[in-house]
Design a protein around this motif. Sequence first.
Motif: not given
Length: 214
Positions: A105, A112, A117-119, A158-160
């Motif tokens: 990311s 990751w 865990d990935v958007d 990264t998703d968050n």
Amino acid sequence: MPRFYARRRLSTVAAVSAFAASVALFSAPTASAALPTPVSGATARSYLAQLTVTSENRTGYNRDLFPHWITQSGACNTRETVLKRDGSGVVTDSSCAATSGSWYSPYDGATWSAAADVDIDHLVPLAEAWDSGAGSWTTSRRQSFANDLTRPQLIAVTDNVNQAKGDQDPATWMPSRTAYRCTYVRAWVQVKYYYGLSVDSAEKSALTSYLASC
């Protein structure tokens, strides 16, 4: 210098070089996001000067007005296509879902090994696009925007981090990795210019400031 010590010194230098190379190999990201290369800083500054500056209007916005993720080829939709493009060693099943791989990311520098865990970030968020003029578009054009693989608009992160970004523009949110900020604002301006979207005054001020060092 005696020949014996010269040979010993060369051997030591070679060993140190080999060790340094191995350290670099293991410290480097195992995957690198492949966002389409945005325009240069000079071109981005030129584009920014041509964008309309106006206030934003979110009246009537609904995320469902931007259909995504659409089928890109075979069983693969847009999200799966970007995951494969941006990852390293990505393995997919018969439904095109990523079962393994590595994703770096560029927003925060994290790597990751699970697709969950990935958007896939819309670099210019859908709500931001609506605020900036997409509210008057056809559904077909909004679909093209939400699934655009040609412009630097979609990237695996990264998703968050993506969720923390939400619908913010560069006046209130930027990647924590300062090394990526120039790429980010160049891409932002390119996408807005291509789609004829406006900017608000705070957004233009932030973009102008970041682009000054690109």
